[in-house]
Motif scaffolding. Structure first.
Motif, PDB file in Angstrom:
ATOM      1  N   UNK A  67       0.864  -1.187   0.000  1.00 43.93           N
ATOM      2  CA  UNK A  67       0.000   0.000   0.000  1.00 43.93           C
ATOM      3  C   UNK A  67       0.899   1.236   0.000  1.00 43.93           C
ATOM      4  N   UNK A  68       0.320   2.366  -0.269  1.00 45.68           N
ATOM      5  CA  UNK A  68       1.085   3.620  -0.208  1.00 45.68           C
ATOM      6  C   UNK A  68       1.649   3.823   1.196  1.00 45.68           C
ATOM      7  N   UNK A  69       0.868   3.420   2.212  1.00 44.58           N
ATOM      8  CA  UNK A  69       1.328   3.543   3.594  1.00 44.58           C
ATOM      9  C   UNK A  69       2.558   2.664   3.837  1.00 44.58           C
ATOM     10  N   UNK A  70       2.541   1.436   3.293  1.00 44.68           N
ATOM     11  CA  UNK A  70       3.698   0.539   3.432  1.00 44.68           C
ATOM     12  C   UNK A  70       4.940   1.148   2.789  1.00 44.68           C
ATOM     13  N   UNK A  71       4.774   1.652   1.588  1.00 49.43           N
ATOM     14  CA  UNK A  71       5.907   2.250   0.864  1.00 49.43           C
ATOM     15  C   UNK A  71       6.417   3.471   1.627  1.00 49.43           C
ATOM     16  N   UNK A  72       5.499   4.262   2.145  1.00 46.33           N
ATOM     17  CA  UNK A  72       5.904   5.444   2.913  1.00 46.33           C
ATOM     18  C   UNK A  72       6.620   5.040   4.195  1.00 46.33           C
ATOM     19  N   UNK A  73       6.191   3.952   4.828  1.00 44.62           N
ATOM     20  CA  UNK A  73       6.865   3.452   6.028  1.00 44.62           C
ATOM     21  C   UNK A  73       8.315   3.093   5.711  1.00 44.62           C
ATOM     22  N   UNK A  74       8.537   2.411   4.588  1.00 44.23           N
ATOM     23  CA  UNK A  74       9.892   2.035   4.179  1.00 44.23           C
ATOM     24  C   UNK A  74      10.709   3.282   3.866  1.00 44.23           C
ATOM     25  N   UNK A  75      10.137   4.186   3.079  1.00 50.68           N
ATOM     26  CA  UNK A  75      10.854   5.429   2.725  1.00 50.68           C
ATOM     27  C   UNK A  75      11.228   6.215   3.977  1.00 50.68           C
ATOM     28  N   UNK A  76      10.283   6.345   4.885  1.00 50.61           N
ATOM     29  CA  UNK A  76      10.511   7.091   6.117  1.00 50.61           C
ATOM     30  C   UNK A  76      11.613   6.437   6.951  1.00 50.61           C
ATOM     31  N   UNK A  77      11.555   5.123   7.071  1.00 50.02           N
ATOM     32  CA  UNK A  77      12.562   4.397   7.841  1.00 50.02           C
ATOM     33  C   UNK A  77      13.948   4.582   7.226  1.00 50.02           C
ATOM     34  N   UNK A  78      14.035   4.472   5.910  1.00 48.60           N
ATOM     35  CA  UNK A  78      15.321   4.664   5.233  1.00 48.60           C
ATOM     36  C   UNK A  78      15.830   6.095   5.390  1.00 48.60           C
ATOM     37  N   UNK A  79      14.927   7.065   5.295  1.00 52.06           N
ATOM     38  CA  UNK A  79      15.320   8.472   5.473  1.00 52.06           C
ATOM     39  C   UNK A  79      15.825   8.737   6.885  1.00 52.06           C
ATOM     40  N   UNK A  80      15.128   8.164   7.872  1.00 52.71           N
ATOM     41  CA  UNK A  80      15.570   8.317   9.262  1.00 52.71           C
ATOM     42  C   UNK A  80      16.933   7.662   9.473  1.00 52.71           C
ATOM     43  N   UNK A  81      17.109   6.459   8.909  1.00 49.72           N
ATOM     44  CA  UNK A  81      18.402   5.775   9.010  1.00 49.72           C
ATOM     45  C   UNK A  81      19.511   6.599   8.367  1.00 49.72           C
ATOM     46  N   UNK A  82      19.210   7.181   7.222  1.00 50.23           N
ATOM     47  CA  UNK A  82      20.189   8.004   6.511  1.00 50.23           C
ATOM     48  C   UNK A  82      20.621   9.185   7.367  1.00 50.23           C
ATOM     49  N   UNK A  83      19.659   9.866   7.963  1.00 50.78           N
ATOM     50  CA  UNK A  83      19.946  11.017   8.816  1.00 50.78           C
ATOM     51  C   UNK A  83      20.742  10.598  10.057  1.00 50.78           C
ATOM     52  N   UNK A  84      20.280   9.540  10.706  1.00 52.34           N
ATOM     53  CA  UNK A  84      20.919   9.074  11.938  1.00 52.34           C
ATOM     54  C   UNK A  84      22.357   8.607  11.683  1.00 52.34           C
ATOM     55  N   UNK A  85      22.547   7.846  10.617  1.00 51.07           N
ATOM     56  CA  UNK A  85      23.895   7.355  10.315  1.00 51.07           C
ATOM     57  C   UNK A  85      24.845   8.484   9.935  1.00 51.07           C
ATOM     58  N   UNK A  86      24.343   9.460   9.206  1.00 49.02           N
ATOM     59  CA  UNK A  86      25.164  10.614   8.839  1.00 49.02           C
ATOM     60  C   UNK A  86      25.613  11.356  10.088  1.00 49.02           C
TER      61      UNK A  86
END
Length: 184
Positions: A67-86
């Protein structure tokens, strides 16, 4: 998924024509119509392909579609990981520089110099690990953007929605990951 062509098979001639036109539209150079299901090299959910444009993600047999919500959950998680790791990498690099600067004051005390070396090696390990994770996150974002997300690097089958929602950087299905770990 990077395909130049596809053998199309369906019992519905009208649907076959629609899928054929769509495949040509998205840039596949070779599209063959076939009445023999045995000529299909791999089962592909053509309905999902038609609906996808660039956002449909593969699912395993029995899983509900993304679903769009599932895809957004993945995108959000990856974006948060990107920010946190940086941020983690920047902080660890600052710490490593501070440790290295403190090492200059310990020329007479070997125990303190050894302690600084251990701490510095620890920080460098954190940096290296974080950079590897950052590359995995960037790769996952790239695959998601290109519409290649969710396919196992080994068996080329869907990784599984539940696995990707739990671990968005996954590049292997559970079966292939278990086999890899068993060999290690």
């Amino acid at each position: 998924m990077n395909l130049d062509g596809l053998v199309l098979w369906t019992q519905n001639d009208q649907r076959l024509s629609q899928i054929h036109q769509f495949a040509i539209k998205i840039g596949w150079k070779h599209v063959w119509n076939s009445t023999l299901p045995s000529t299909v090299p791999r089962v592909i959910d053509l309905e999902a392909l038609m609906a996808k444009d660039v956002n449909a993600l593969p699912t395993r047999k029995g899983e509900r579609a993304w679903s769009e919500k599932d895809v957004e959950t993945v995108r959000s998680s990856l974006s948060e990981d990107l920010q946190e790791l940086t941020e983690d990498i920047a902080a660890a690099e600052e710490q490593a520089v501070a440790i290295a600067a403190g090492m200059g004051d310990t020329s007479d005390d070997q125990a303190e110099a050894g302690s600084y070396m251990v701490e510095r090696e620890y920080q460098l390990g954190i940096i290296e690990n974080s950079k590897e994770q950052l590359l995995q996150v960037q790769d996952a974002i790239g695959r998601l953007t290109r519409g290649e997300y969710g396919i196992c690097d080994n068996c080329k089958q869907p990784i599984g929605k539940a696995r990707l929602l739990a671990y968005p950087r996954a590049t292997q299905c559970v079966e292939c990951k278990k086999a890899e770990e068993a060999q290690a």
